[in-house]
Design a protein around this motif. Sequence first.
Motif, mmCIF file in Angstrom:
data_model
loop_
_atom_site.group_PDB
_atom_site.id
_atom_site.type_symbol
_atom_site.label_atom_id
_atom_site.label_comp_id
_atom_site.label_asym_id
_atom_site.label_seq_id
_atom_site.Cartn_x
_atom_site.Cartn_y
_atom_site.Cartn_z
ATOM 1 N N ILE A 156 -29.526 103.211 -75.013
ATOM 2 C CA ILE A 156 -30.007 102.484 -73.583
ATOM 3 C C ILE A 156 -29.276 103.798 -72.943
ATOM 4 C CG2 ILE A 156 -29.074 100.562 -72.102
ATOM 5 C CD1 ILE A 156 -30.498 98.817 -74.363
ATOM 6 N N SER A 157 -27.701 103.940 -72.793
ATOM 7 C CA SER A 157 -27.202 104.407 -72.475
ATOM 8 C C SER A 157 -27.094 105.800 -72.620
ATOM 9 C CB SER A 157 -25.512 104.932 -72.947
ATOM 10 O OG SER A 157 -25.268 105.108 -73.912
ATOM 11 N N ALA A 158 -27.369 106.694 -73.454
ATOM 12 C CA ALA A 158 -28.336 107.930 -73.602
ATOM 13 C C ALA A 158 -29.692 108.441 -72.457
ATOM 14 C CB ALA A 158 -28.774 108.036 -75.065
ATOM 15 N N SER A 159 -30.163 107.205 -71.969
ATOM 16 C CA SER A 159 -31.443 106.744 -71.047
ATOM 17 C C SER A 159 -30.843 107.362 -69.529
ATOM 18 C CB SER A 159 -32.229 105.938 -71.445
ATOM 19 O OG SER A 159 -32.443 106.216 -72.881
ATOM 20 N N PHE A 160 -29.961 106.345 -69.886
ATOM 21 C CA PHE A 160 -28.905 105.927 -68.838
ATOM 22 C C PHE A 160 -28.258 107.250 -67.748
ATOM 23 C CE2 PHE A 160 -28.295 101.249 -68.996
ATOM 24 C CZ PHE A 160 -29.517 100.845 -68.297
ATOM 25 N N PHE A 161 -27.690 107.941 -69.051
ATOM 26 C CA PHE A 161 -27.471 109.398 -68.654
ATOM 27 C C PHE A 161 -28.449 110.652 -68.245
ATOM 28 C CE2 PHE A 161 -24.740 112.875 -69.244
ATOM 29 C CZ PHE A 161 -23.797 113.134 -69.024
ATOM 30 N N SER A 162 -29.511 110.517 -68.657
ATOM 31 C CA SER A 162 -30.209 111.104 -68.633
ATOM 32 C C SER A 162 -30.957 111.010 -67.125
ATOM 33 C CB SER A 162 -32.102 111.676 -69.464
ATOM 34 O OG SER A 162 -30.518 111.757 -71.114
ATOM 35 N N ILE A 210 -25.075 107.724 -59.160
ATOM 36 C CA ILE A 210 -23.683 107.247 -59.144
ATOM 37 C C ILE A 210 -24.172 105.463 -60.206
ATOM 38 C CG2 ILE A 210 -22.283 105.883 -58.169
ATOM 39 C CD1 ILE A 210 -22.587 108.389 -55.662
ATOM 40 N N ASP A 211 -25.470 105.338 -59.466
ATOM 41 C CA ASP A 211 -25.717 103.673 -60.070
ATOM 42 C C ASP A 211 -26.089 103.706 -61.593
ATOM 43 O OD1 ASP A 211 -26.217 100.438 -60.500
ATOM 44 O OD2 ASP A 211 -28.103 101.063 -60.726
ATOM 45 N N TYR A 212 -26.379 104.792 -61.714
ATOM 46 C CA TYR A 212 -26.912 105.549 -63.264
ATOM 47 C C TYR A 212 -26.082 106.058 -64.152
ATOM 48 C CZ TYR A 212 -32.150 105.431 -62.513
ATOM 49 O OH TYR A 212 -33.555 104.223 -62.569
ATOM 50 N N TYR A 213 -25.291 106.774 -63.590
ATOM 51 C CA TYR A 213 -24.233 107.630 -64.733
ATOM 52 C C TYR A 213 -22.979 105.967 -64.881
ATOM 53 C CZ TYR A 213 -25.214 111.582 -63.076
ATOM 54 O OH TYR A 213 -26.311 112.593 -63.417
ATOM 55 N N LYS A 214 -22.390 104.735 -63.522
ATOM 56 C CA LYS A 214 -21.678 103.777 -63.591
ATOM 57 C C LYS A 214 -22.836 102.552 -65.090
ATOM 58 C CE LYS A 214 -19.875 103.035 -58.727
ATOM 59 N NZ LYS A 214 -20.085 102.795 -57.485
ATOM 60 N N LYS A 215 -24.016 102.593 -65.183
ATOM 61 C CA LYS A 215 -24.452 101.834 -66.263
ATOM 62 C C LYS A 215 -23.892 102.463 -67.490
ATOM 63 C CE LYS A 215 -28.212 99.688 -63.618
ATOM 64 N NZ LYS A 215 -29.935 100.360 -63.527
ATOM 65 N N THR A 216 -23.979 103.830 -67.620
ATOM 66 C CA THR A 216 -24.173 104.738 -68.769
ATOM 67 C C THR A 216 -22.902 103.900 -69.345
ATOM 68 O OG1 THR A 216 -25.527 106.156 -67.947
ATOM 69 C CG2 THR A 216 -23.755 106.588 -69.826
ATOM 70 N N ILE A 217 -21.708 104.179 -67.974
ATOM 71 C CA ILE A 217 -19.686 103.964 -68.703
ATOM 72 C C ILE A 217 -20.106 102.194 -68.652
ATOM 73 C CG2 ILE A 217 -18.134 103.635 -67.758
ATOM 74 C CD1 ILE A 217 -18.778 106.135 -65.629
ATOM 75 N N GLU A 218 -20.750 101.684 -68.796
ATOM 76 C CA GLU A 218 -20.458 100.296 -69.233
ATOM 77 C C GLU A 218 -21.378 99.798 -70.358
ATOM 78 O OE1 GLU A 218 -22.696 98.477 -66.264
ATOM 79 O OE2 GLU A 218 -20.999 98.741 -64.494
#
Length: 929
Positions: A250-256, A271-279
């Motif tokens: 999930i986080s890897a897909s958010f990052f891409s 910015i939103d996707y990177y924040k979700k990745t971090i979470e």
Amino acid sequence: MKKANSIRYSLLAFVTALLCIFSSPVLANLPHSSPIALLQQGKVLYDGGRYSEAVQILQQAARQYQQQGDAISQAATLSNLSLAYQQLGAWNEAKQAIASSLNILGYAQQDSENKVSQNPESKIQSLPILAQTLDIEGRLQLGMGQLEQALVTWQNAEKVYNRAHDRNGVVRARINQAQALRTQGFYRRAEALLVQVNETLRSQPDSLEKAVGLRSLGDVLQLVGDLEKSKDTLQQSLEVAKRIQSPKEISASFFSLGNNARALPQKPEAIDYYKKTIEVTPSPLTKVQAQLNLLDLFIEDKQITNAQNLIPSIQSQLDQLPPSRAAIYARINFAQSVEKMGKRQWAMGDGQGKLKQNPNRPSGSQSPTEGNPPSGLSHQSPIANRPSGSQSPTEGNPPSGLSHQSPIASSQSPIASPQILATAIQQARTLGDKRAEAYALGSLGSLYEQTKQWWSSQKLTQQALFLAQSSNAPEITYRWQWQLGRLLKAQGDITGAIAAYDDAVGTLQSLRSDLVAVNQNVQFTFRDSVEPVYRQSVELLLQSQSGQPDEKILEKARQRIEALQLAELDNFFREACLQGQRVPIDRVVDRDNPTAAILYPIVLENKLQVIVKIPKQPLQVYGREISQPEVEKTLSELRQNLVKPSAIKAFKTQSQQVYNWLIQPIESQLQASGVNTLVFVLDGALRNIPPAVLYDGKQYLVEKYAVALSVGLQLFEPKPLVRQQINALTAGLTEPPPGYSGRFSRLPAIKTELDLISQAGVPTTRLVDKAFTSKALEKEVSNVPFSIVHLATHGEFSSRADKTFILASDGPIDVSHFGSILRQRDDIRPEAIQLLVLSACKTAAGDNRAALGLAGAAIKAGARSTVASLWQIDDESTAQFVGAFYRELKNPNLTKAEALRHAQLQMLKHPNFNKPSFWSAYVLIGNWL
């Protein structure tokens, strides 16, 4: 026994297949007693970016397997060893390891069928290993520039994967093939293959492999510039990851998705996707990478508080990571961001909180685990990308001779960039990673450059350059060649600086397709990290002259500007788009058309230079001291006033100013030489202004000369249009297709426009409204040898290929697809399209580099000449212009440029359409004869 062997072979195949997929677990102290344990430790070291150590461990494992007589396991280990060598840039060692692996497996290049040893026991067991070894060999060949061999190798890998009933392997092999095809310039074949891959993945049940495969495909689609399809595919990957409940995927897909949104560009979404990745990510490495990308976006958007608040968290995360190449690269990126907030610093004292830009620093975004494929599947070239990612712990001392004191201090951030980089250097040396060390050393040299510590900076830069060259890392090498050139120039060594810039340009030229196919980050920062190399090089060349201009230097300078223009188009299309035999323009004007002169305006940092070629005369140069921002500001205001009929007074003042820059110094010579046609090779923002509209205080340029544009310094087969054989395929759209009516207006005069072409005596075949589809256009272009293709429909030119298109009744046809439609007849008929006319197109609003799309459309179409509008005007005046143009075109005594001029002069004399906004929108690109 057979079952045990099967499990062991499966483990080896699994290790080989996923060597580049999954993030490294925390490094464990594994026993060295068995080769399997060594292989597992080698995988851990490789995934952790510790390639030199991985090489040692894998060599040991391969020897043990050889001693045990376990040939298949030895072959698998050797293929993994090749991967590690590839990461170190040790191509000869990588080739030797692969060759040994294939030899053990009984693979023979000349055996086109099975390519496997006929030993009954090893035949079935070795299939997975053979497939993976071929996969890795293809990566090696791609990295060495052996594109055709890589494609064949991956096609063979697909066959072996099929025999081994490995569906995921087949997907990987096809993605690899698409990469090889695209790198060779076979864009549509690559896209078609990727579409097939997507359909295959879509039909598979949810699994970890499907999530990774879709993400891999999404990353590749982004790499080739198909951002919307990339986004859709990455969303599919995310949905699969959610359904299988894998936080890591999930986080890897958010990052891409964050990287995709940034490329679109959609910064808030990124910015939103990177924040979700971090979470959600369970990986400290991925978390740091997302934080670094987020920090870079905050800096770009001048979000001061958010950037400052993020820095301590990143520092803390970095200190948690084990040493690795990814950790070193992240540390470098962090130092560069700190430098942005230091040397570029927040100008808090002016009350505006704005960044002061430093044009010499290559900036960029980060991408996932650089050095490893972002998706995990082995579809990426082994050439390492620009560092982006994660960092390492343990702050160390700077290497010998380096100061502990930061040459760049920031009240907002007490972190010392040089010490961050010094630690990175120390860790790279500990790991034996020369490529990472080269990047860290050069980055530290860049910091010293900013504070004019020339000797220290030059020493570090030369060390970095040596390591980059010895590591076969051209995407790093050119940066330090460029940096060395800047340093030598700053110290007054102009000859040395020119040589260093020559080296940098040569390295970029050798990269061409790799620059777009491999180094994704360069795509984001072309204007910062590639374009300045060319411009600064040209500036040095022109500054080096004293007294009488040296024609060889002038020739070198304009060739370098052409190289920049080609690089811009490569960057636009994400592929090397101009190849093949061409004829130098100079030969045309000296021999075939001695009444044409060529002007090459060059926009430099503090000067506007113009190189001129007058028939049968040596090159000349003249210029004016004026800064690039001032040039761009004047041209921007001129363009705005040009399209406003009411702003004629302001327009004429600005137009005369540009006329004085470009034409006035050479005007008397042009008149004395009998020149009647001016061909412009425009640079930068000058592309947004049609030269015909330049004003000398009494007349427009078009009233004195025919005017044409050229994309580069060379032409494809510059032959006059044979008037007796003119026939045209015409297509038009009076109503925008569904979904586009709010964006584009009706064009009710289209039918009048097409009627006027027929009335001018040009035989036509028509596709109007519903009959004008992309398939109908493709069919007609292939079936009939039209000399002219005239499209009367809305279209838009943009600085992005996926946003450059024309409208058909079934929707937009993007520039790449459009080019493939027009060029497909090259395989069927020898007759090239002589003239392409796009009569209702425009450049995208607010895009100051949109004229790139026009040049790209002209190049992709393969037409010898293109007439197009830079902005849309009312369709009644368009119809009048088109009718006049085709009447003039029928005159065998006129060139195409002269036919365009006569049509524009008729409009200039028309009481309703005499304002420049009506008649000057049209430009002729390419062959003007």
